[in-house]
Design an enzyme around this catalytic site. Structure first.
Site, PDB file in Angstrom:
ATOM      1  N   HIS A 166      56.337  63.134  57.926  1.00  0.00           N
ATOM      2  CA  HIS A 166      56.104  63.929  56.720  1.00  0.00           C
ATOM      3  C   HIS A 166      54.622  64.162  56.466  1.00  0.00           C
ATOM      4  O   HIS A 166      54.214  64.373  55.318  1.00  0.00           O
ATOM      5  CB  HIS A 166      56.780  63.266  55.520  1.00  0.00           C
ATOM      6  CG  HIS A 166      58.269  63.221  55.627  1.00  0.00           C
ATOM      7  ND1 HIS A 166      59.081  64.275  55.296  1.00  0.00           N
ATOM      8  CD2 HIS A 166      59.084  62.243  56.087  1.00  0.00           C
ATOM      9  CE1 HIS A 166      60.335  63.949  55.511  1.00  0.00           C
ATOM     10  NE2 HIS A 166      60.372  62.713  55.995  1.00  0.00           N
ATOM     11  N   LYS A 226      44.289  43.908  55.147  1.00  0.00           N
ATOM     12  CA  LYS A 226      43.454  42.865  55.736  1.00  0.00           C
ATOM     13  C   LYS A 226      42.440  43.451  56.719  1.00  0.00           C
ATOM     14  O   LYS A 226      41.289  43.027  56.773  1.00  0.00           O
ATOM     15  CB  LYS A 226      44.322  41.818  56.440  1.00  0.00           C
ATOM     16  CG  LYS A 226      44.996  40.863  55.497  1.00  0.00           C
ATOM     17  CD  LYS A 226      43.994  39.924  54.867  1.00  0.00           C
ATOM     18  CE  LYS A 226      44.577  39.201  53.662  1.00  0.00           C
ATOM     19  NZ  LYS A 226      44.714  40.035  52.468  1.00  0.00           N
ATOM     20  N   TRP A 283      28.763  38.898  41.243  1.00  0.00           N
ATOM     21  CA  TRP A 283      29.393  40.059  41.870  1.00  0.00           C
ATOM     22  C   TRP A 283      29.181  41.213  40.902  1.00  0.00           C
ATOM     23  O   TRP A 283      29.674  41.191  39.788  1.00  0.00           O
ATOM     24  CB  TRP A 283      30.884  39.806  42.111  1.00  0.00           C
ATOM     25  CG  TRP A 283      31.593  40.916  42.829  1.00  0.00           C
ATOM     26  CD1 TRP A 283      31.195  41.549  43.962  1.00  0.00           C
ATOM     27  CD2 TRP A 283      32.844  41.507  42.471  1.00  0.00           C
ATOM     28  NE1 TRP A 283      32.116  42.494  44.331  1.00  0.00           N
ATOM     29  CE2 TRP A 283      33.145  42.487  43.434  1.00  0.00           C
ATOM     30  CE3 TRP A 283      33.753  41.295  41.430  1.00  0.00           C
ATOM     31  CZ2 TRP A 283      34.307  43.261  43.394  1.00  0.00           C
ATOM     32  CZ3 TRP A 283      34.907  42.065  41.388  1.00  0.00           C
ATOM     33  CH2 TRP A 283      35.172  43.030  42.364  1.00  0.00           C
ATOM     34  N   ARG A 338      33.270  33.750  44.496  1.00  0.00           N
ATOM     35  CA  ARG A 338      33.461  34.598  43.322  1.00  0.00           C
ATOM     36  C   ARG A 338      32.412  35.709  43.226  1.00  0.00           C
ATOM     37  O   ARG A 338      32.534  36.595  42.378  1.00  0.00           O
ATOM     38  CB  ARG A 338      33.415  33.750  42.047  1.00  0.00           C
ATOM     39  CG  ARG A 338      34.504  32.699  41.967  1.00  0.00           C
ATOM     40  CD  ARG A 338      34.400  31.904  40.675  1.00  0.00           C
ATOM     41  NE  ARG A 338      34.600  32.751  39.514  1.00  0.00           N
ATOM     42  CZ  ARG A 338      35.776  33.032  38.982  1.00  0.00           C
ATOM     43  NH1 ARG A 338      36.877  32.545  39.518  1.00  0.00           N
ATOM     44  NH2 ARG A 338      35.877  33.803  37.920  1.00  0.00           N
ATOM     45  N   GLU A 386      39.712  45.085  54.620  1.00  0.00           N
ATOM     46  CA  GLU A 386      38.901  44.095  53.910  1.00  0.00           C
ATOM     47  C   GLU A 386      37.881  43.417  54.826  1.00  0.00           C
ATOM     48  O   GLU A 386      36.729  43.214  54.443  1.00  0.00           O
ATOM     49  CB  GLU A 386      39.806  42.999  53.329  1.00  0.00           C
ATOM     50  CG  GLU A 386      40.584  43.373  52.097  1.00  0.00           C
ATOM     51  CD  GLU A 386      41.414  42.204  51.606  1.00  0.00           C
ATOM     52  OE1 GLU A 386      41.359  41.916  50.402  1.00  0.00           O
ATOM     53  OE2 GLU A 386      42.117  41.565  52.416  1.00  0.00           O
ATOM     54  N   CYS A 406      32.301  36.798  38.627  1.00  0.00           N
ATOM     55  CA  CYS A 406      31.130  35.992  38.947  1.00  0.00           C
ATOM     56  C   CYS A 406      31.505  34.527  38.776  1.00  0.00           C
ATOM     57  O   CYS A 406      32.557  34.198  38.241  1.00  0.00           O
ATOM     58  CB  CYS A 406      29.961  36.335  38.024  1.00  0.00           C
ATOM     59  SG  CYS A 406      29.549  38.086  37.973  1.00  0.00           S
ATOM     60  N   GLU A 462      50.145  45.090  53.962  1.00  0.00           N
ATOM     61  CA  GLU A 462      49.245  43.942  53.918  1.00  0.00           C
ATOM     62  C   GLU A 462      48.382  43.864  55.169  1.00  0.00           C
ATOM     63  O   GLU A 462      47.184  43.552  55.097  1.00  0.00           O
ATOM     64  CB  GLU A 462      50.050  42.655  53.740  1.00  0.00           C
ATOM     65  CG  GLU A 462      49.233  41.380  53.757  1.00  0.00           C
ATOM     66  CD  GLU A 462      48.229  41.266  52.619  1.00  0.00           C
ATOM     67  OE1 GLU A 462      47.352  40.379  52.692  1.00  0.00           O
ATOM     68  OE2 GLU A 462      48.317  42.051  51.644  1.00  0.00           O
ATOM     69  N   LYS A 507      36.788  36.969  45.065  1.00  0.00           N
ATOM     70  CA  LYS A 507      38.079  36.313  45.259  1.00  0.00           C
ATOM     71  C   LYS A 507      39.148  36.831  44.319  1.00  0.00           C
ATOM     72  O   LYS A 507      40.266  37.084  44.723  1.00  0.00           O
ATOM     73  CB  LYS A 507      37.917  34.796  45.088  1.00  0.00           C
ATOM     74  CG  LYS A 507      39.197  34.011  45.347  1.00  0.00           C
ATOM     75  CD  LYS A 507      39.683  34.224  46.764  1.00  0.00           C
ATOM     76  CE  LYS A 507      40.987  33.528  47.042  1.00  0.00           C
ATOM     77  NZ  LYS A 507      41.551  33.936  48.336  1.00  0.00           N
ATOM     78  N   ASN A 522      30.224  35.520  33.003  1.00  0.00           N
ATOM     79  CA  ASN A 522      31.227  36.156  33.853  1.00  0.00           C
ATOM     80  C   ASN A 522      32.106  37.012  32.959  1.00  0.00           C
ATOM     81  O   ASN A 522      32.646  36.521  31.973  1.00  0.00           O
ATOM     82  CB  ASN A 522      32.077  35.089  34.560  1.00  0.00           C
ATOM     83  CG  ASN A 522      33.288  35.693  35.253  1.00  0.00           C
ATOM     84  OD1 ASN A 522      33.209  36.782  35.810  1.00  0.00           O
ATOM     85  ND2 ASN A 522      34.413  34.998  35.214  1.00  0.00           N
ATOM     86  N   GLY A 523      32.241  38.297  33.292  1.00  0.00           N
ATOM     87  CA  GLY A 523      33.094  39.179  32.496  1.00  0.00           C
ATOM     88  C   GLY A 523      32.401  40.479  32.179  1.00  0.00           C
ATOM     89  O   GLY A 523      31.390  40.850  32.794  1.00  0.00           O
TER      90      GLY A 523
END
Length: 605
Positions: A504, A485, A75, A27, A488, A2, A481, A600, A101-102
Site C-alpha cells: 500500500h 532500537k 538534558w 537522565r 535510537e 535531568c 520495537e 532515560k 528538573n522539569g
C-alpha cells in the site's frame, strides 16, 4: 529530563554529589554542574558536555572542605546545550543557587515581570527565572523557606528543585511537583535525588516525596512540609532491598548488553510468587473487576509492549483492547464510558509525563486505572488504583531492553489471570504457564548464539542508511520495537511496518540498498509473511529472515532462533532484535548507553 542530587552531612560533599551525578547521567548528559559553600561564599562550577568535563574543572578547585553540595546533569529543554544554560543557576544577587528538573510552563510571563523590575538573565532557561523569582519573593518575605514556597506557588508546571543559600550553606531546601524526587536518610547526613542509585552506597532508607512536598534538611535534621501552607507532613520511611551491584556493568562492555543478558533472570523474578498450583496469582488485581474494555496507554517502547499484549489479552482473556499513545490520548475527547472500562498505563520509570497525565484524566472520569511500572514509589505506582511492579531492577542504559521483557511478561500473566476469572481454557492456561516457567533456561541458552549472529549480520549491513522491519500479528509490535532500537542506537533510519501493508505504498522505497528484517516465525501467519518477503525480493530488496529452525524461508540471510508457540515466541525474537541494534551501534562507534538527544525517561512534555 535531568538529574539532580543534593547532599548535606559529614563527608566532603562535592565528591558525593559528583559520584551521584555519574549514576544519574542516564537522565541527561549535555552539561553538568555543582554548587557548594566555601569561604563564606557559594561556589558554582559548570561545564558543557558529559560529566568528565565537569570533573576536569573541579580538579583545580578546593572542593573537599564543603560538606554540603548539590549537582545537576542536564538534558536540554529550554536553551541549547551550553555552559550558560547548565545548572546550577544563580540569582542576580548571588545569594541563591538552584538545580531543577522539569519545566516551568509560565516562565515567560514571570521573566517579563522580573525584567520590568530590573533583573538580568544570562541563560535561556526557565530555571534561572525561577531562582530569581525566589530572590524577588525574599524581598517581602526574608524567611527563605517561606519565600521558596511563595515562588513555587506562582510557578506552574513540573519541577523537582534543590536550593542553596550563601548565608546558610549547610542547609538544603528541595521541593517536588510532577517530577521525581526522593529523600535519603543516612547517619548524620541527608540526600535528595531524582533516583535512588544516586545515593544508594550511603543509605537504603528513603522517603518517596509526593507532589506539593517541600523538604528542609541539614546534616542532623529534616522536615517535610506541604507547599500549600507549610504544615508538617509525615511519610513512611522505606528500605530499599537492592544494592549497587545491580547497577554495575558486571564485565559487560555496556550496560545495554548486560541488561539484554539479564532477561532470563528478569523472567524468573517476575514469575516468582505469581504462579502457584497451575494458577496465576496477582493479588494486586483481586480487588478490581475484570474489565469489559481495556484502554492501554503508553509511550515509546512501553506502547509497543501494549500493542503486543493486546493479542494475549484478547485471545486469552477475551477482553476488547484499545492501545493508544499517551501524548495523543491526553489531547482528544476520550470516550471512556466508565462502566466496565479500565485504563492500563505502562511506564518503565512510572514518571513519564504524558502517561501520568493520561492516568489523571482517566481518574477524573471515574475510570479505574491500573499501573504497570518498574519503580517502587513512582508517581504512577502511587496514583493508580492498583499497580503491578515489573521487578526488572535498575535499567541504566537509555535504550530500554529488559524493561520491555518484564512488561511483556506481566501482560501475559494479566491475560492469563483475567482468563482464569472469565473461566477460560484451563488446559491452554496450563500449557502457557509451563512454557513461561521454562523460558528462563531456554532464553539463557539461546542468547550467546543470538549475540554472535547479531554481530555477523551487523557487520554485513552496517552501510545501510535505511531499514524496514516487517511483521504480522504479534510480530508487528516487535517489528516496531526493532526499528525503534535501530534508530535510537545507530541513527540509521528504520521503519516498522505490518508486512501486509507494504503493497500500500512503502514497497516503492525498496531497492538493493534498502534491506528488510522480516520476523518470519513459525506460526499461523508464516505463509502470509513469506509471500510479503517474495514481494520485497522481487524488487531486489535484501532480506534478513528472523525465523525458526526447520521452517526457513528463502532469504539473503537466515537468522535462526529457538521456536516457541505464538505469541510467546516474542520472548525469543525481542532480544535478537535488541542485539542486532546493539551490535550495529557498537560497530559504528556510537555511544550505546547514552544515545544522542535521548534521556532515560521523558518527565516533561
Amino acid at each position: 529530563m535531568c538529574g539532580i542530587i543534593g547532599y548535606t552531612g559529614h563527608r566532603p560533599g562535592v565528591p558525593v554529589v559528583v559520584e551521584g551525578l555519574r549514576r544519574l547521567e542516564y537522565r541527561g548528559y549535555d552539561s553538568a554542574g555543582v554548587a557548594f559553600g566555601l569561604k563564606g561564599g557559594l561556589e558554582v562550577i559548570r561545564a558543557k558536555g558529559k560529566l568528565a568535563a565537569l570533573e576536569e574543572k573541579l580538579a583545580h578547585e578546593p572542593v573537599t572542605l564543603a560538606t554540603t553540595a548539590m549537582g545537576h546533569t542536564r538534558w536540554a529543554t529550554h536553551g541549547e546545550p551550553a555552559e550558560r544554560n547548565a545548572h546550577p543557576h544563580r540569582s542576580n544577587d548571588g545569594r541563591l543557587a538552584i538545580v531543577h528538573n522539569g519545566i516551568i510552563e509560565n516562565f515567560q510571563e514571570i521573566k517579563a515581570d522580573l525584567l520590568g523590575k530590573g533583573y538580568v538573565f544570562h541563560s535561556e532557561t526557565d530555571t534561572e527565572v525561577l531562582v530569581n523569582l525566589i530572590a524577588e519573593c525574599r524581598k517581602s518575605q526574608p524567611d527563605l523557606l517561606k519565600a521558596f514556597a511563595a515562588a513555587l506557588r506562582q510557578a506552574h508546571g513540573a519541577y523537582a528543585v534543590c536550593l542553596m543559600d550563601r548565608d546558610d550553606p549547610d542547609t538544603l531546601l528541595a521541593a517536588r511537583m510532577s517530577a521525581p524526587l526522593i529523600f535519603g536518610i543516612g547517619t548524620g547526613e541527608h540526600f535528595v535525588a531524582s533516583d535512588i542509585p544516586a545515593f544508594l552506597p550511603y543509605t537504603r532508607q528513603v522517603i518517596f516525596l509526593e507532589d506539593g512536598d517541600i523538604v528542609r534538611c541539614t546534616a542532623g535534621d529534616y522536615a517535610i512540609m506541604r507547599l500549600e501552607d507549610l504544615a508538617p507532613v509525615r511519610h513512611p520511611v522505606q528500605t530499599i532491598t537492592w544494592d549497587m551491584q545491580a547497577a554495575q556493568k558486571g564485565g559487560y562492555r555496556h550496560f545495554m548488553l548486560k541488561e539484554i543478558f539479564e532477561q532470563p533472570r528478569v523472567i524468573t523474578d517476575g514469575l516468582s510468587g505469581r504462579v502457584q498450583d497451575g494458577k496465576v496469582c496477582l493479588p494486586e488485581l483481586d480487588g478490581l473487576p475484570v474489565p469489559e474494555r481495556l484502554h492501554i496507554v503508553a509511550c515509546g517502547t512501553s506502547y509497543h509492549s501494549g500493542l503486543w499484549g493486546r493479542h494475549l489479552l484478547e485471545n486469552w482473556a477475551h477482553i476488547p483492547v484499545q492501545v493508544e499513545i499517551a501524548s495523543e490520548f491526553r489531547y482528544r475527547e476520550s470516550l471512556l464510558l466508565g462502566k466496565g472500562d479500565m485504563v492500563l498505563v505502562i511506564s518503565q520509570s512510572g514518571e513519564t509525563a504524558d502517561t501520568l497525565a493520561a492516568l489523571r484524566i482517566a481518574r477524573e472520569k471515574g475510570v479505574p486505572v491500573l499501573g504497570l511500572c518498574n519503580v517502587v514509589g513512582s508517581s504512577i505506582a502511587r496514583e493508580a488504583s492498583a499497580v503491578i511492579l515489573t521487578q526488572a531492577g535498575p535499567e541504566i542504559s537509555v535504550a530500554s531492553t529488559k524493561a520491555m521483557c518484564s512488561q511483556m511478561l506481566m501482560l501475559a500473566l494479566m491475560a492469563l489471570y483475567w482468563g482464569q476469572r472469565n473461566d477460560g481454557d484451563a488446559a491452554e492456561r496450563a500449557r502457557c504457564l509451563s512454557l513461561l516457567e521454562s523460558l528462563p533456561v531456554l532464553l539463557g541458552e539461546a542468547l550467546p548464539a543470538m549475540h554472535e549472529r547479531a554481530r555477523e549480520l551487523s557487520r554485513k549491513y552496517a552501510q545501510a542508511r535505511n531499514f524496514f522491519y516487517l511483521g504480522r500479528g504479534h510480530c508487528f509490535p516487535l517489528a516496531l520495537e526493532g526499528a525503534l532500537k535501530l534508530k535510537e542506537l545507530s541513527y540509521i533510519h528504520a521503519e516498522g511496518y505490518a508486512a501486509g501493508e507494504m503493497k500500500h505504498g512503502p514497497i516503492a522505497l525498496i531497492d538493493p540498498a534498502f534491506p528488510s528484517l522480516v520476523l518470519a516465525l513459525d506460526d499461523e501467519l508464516y505463509p502470509k509473511v513469506v509471500s510479503n518477503m517474495v514481494e520485497v525480493k522481487a524488487r531486489q530488496g535484501k532480506v534478513i529472515a528472523l525465523c525458526n529452525t526447520g521452517r526457513e524461508p528463502d532469504a539473503d540471510d537466515i537468522w535462526r532462533i529457538p521456536a516457541l508457540p505464538s505469541p510467546l515466541a516474542g520472548f525469543m525474537a525481542l532480544p535478537a532484535l535488541q542485539l542486532f541494534s546493539y551490535e550495529m551501534a557498537d560497530y559504528l562507534g556510537k555511544d550505546v548507553d547514552q544515545p544522542r538527544n535521548l534521556a532515560k525517561s521523558v518527565t516533561v512534555e
